[in-house]
Design an enzyme around this catalytic site. Structure first.
Site: not given
Length: 344
Positions: A125, A229
């Site tokens: 993605l 992240h």
């Protein structure tokens, strides 16, 4: 109109451009033209039923139907780990105790795992930073659920998604630095590239086979276990609102969390339904954002529309019908883009 569609061979330049913007850490989207071309070819063979289930993988792109510009990519692996082993660490506990010494220690421990073997995986993605607006990220991520709902028999009972772990702008991963590098003797970026280009034999050859006490890792590495992240935090939130949960499995490279959900419990799959479409001018109104997708396996399309989620009939303009590869009288799958917030 921005639509999700199956990847094509002509998309290779767009995928290379997207790969150059990931900043590393997205293993399945390396900036390597041969690898990406092979990925496209595998996806096309999946749609044509020319591959065994163990090799099947679908790849979709987000495209502006008017300009042809591609701004995002997403993918589904049908069944992971049936050819090459699928590794995670399971974050568990080992207890060391002595009544005689009055000592009891419950130690967080990493166990090498293949528990997700055979699961379907949401992967790859990535949305161009310039496209991160107007709900594009939601559409890109959740369009896969519309495809899975329409073609449920193609996928397995459990769906997993590996979230990108903590890596800085220079490709430094605290988890890799403290653990992986000691066994693989290479930088994170090198290991990431090898894995992304299909050279995975080194993982099985060099992986530590015994449990690892997390207290032996640096404090910095311990702190990022199961964390994402910063740029991945929105993607994690999207999946969690669809029913995905962190069950204490992490990536062996960067320590990012693996989320999982039974396929039939995913909100967008469970709540989606088929409605008839007609041609005309959509009625004005303050309607919520919804996902709509056709039921055409080879020419799948999904897009964002404003509509009544409870309607039994949708009205689209000729341009919208063309973008969705539909005709009046067809049935499309409809679901509210985001779950309704519960009120007390």
């Amino acid at each position: 109109m921005r639509v999700i569609r199956p990847v094509e061979h002509a998309d290779i330049a767009a995928l290379m451009r997207l790969a150059g913007k990931t900043g590393g850490g997205l293993t399945s989207l390396p900036a390597n033209e041969a690898t990406l071309a092979a990925r496209i070819e595998r996806a096309r063979k999946t749609w044509s039923d020319d591959l065994p289930k163990s090799e099947q993988g679908y790849v979709f792109v987000l495209e502006d139907s008017e300009t042809g510009e591609v701004g995002g990519i997403c993918a589904i692996e049908v069944a992971v780990g049936l050819n090459d082993p699928w590794y995670n660490y399971r974050v568990g506990t080992l207890v060391h105790a002595s009544k005689e010494l009055n000592v009891y220690n419950a130690l967080p421990t990493l166990f090498l795992s293949n528990d997700h073997t055979g699961s379907s995986e949401l992967c790859t993605l990535f949305l161009d930073p310039e496209w991160r607006k107007e709900g594009n990220g939601y559409v890109l991520s959740k369009s896969r659920f519309m495809f899975m709902a329409a073609f449920r028999d193609k996928f397995n009972e459990k769906v997993v998604a590996e979230m990108r772990g903590v890596i800085d702008e220079h490709g430094y991963s605290p988890f890799w630095q403290s653990l992986g590098k000691r066994f693989f003797s290479m930088d994170f970026s090198r290991a990431d590239f090898l894995c992304g280009t299909g050279q995975k034999a080194f993982i099985a050859e060099l992986m530590p086979k015994h449990p690892i006490y997390t207290h032996f890792l640096s404090e910095e590495a311990q702190a990022v276990i199961g964390e994402v992240h910063p740029q991945t935090a929105p993607a994690r939130a999207v999946l969690e609102k669809e029913g995905f949960r962190y069950r204490h499995y992490i990536d062996i490279f960067d320590g990012g969390p693996t989320l999982e959900c039974d396929i039939d419990r995913v909100r967008a799959i469970r709540k989606s339904r088929l409605v008839e479409i007609a041609e005309g001018q959509p009625a004005p109104g303050d309607y919520p954002a919804c996902l709509v997708a056709n039921e055409n396996y080879h020419h799948f399309r999904a897009a964002l529309v404003r509509a009544d989620p409870q309607t039994s009939r949708l009205v689209f303009t000729a341009a919208q019908l063309d973008a969705l590869k539909c005709r009046a009288g067809d049935h499309v799958r409809l679901v509210r883009l985001c779950a309704e917030e519960k009120t007390v």
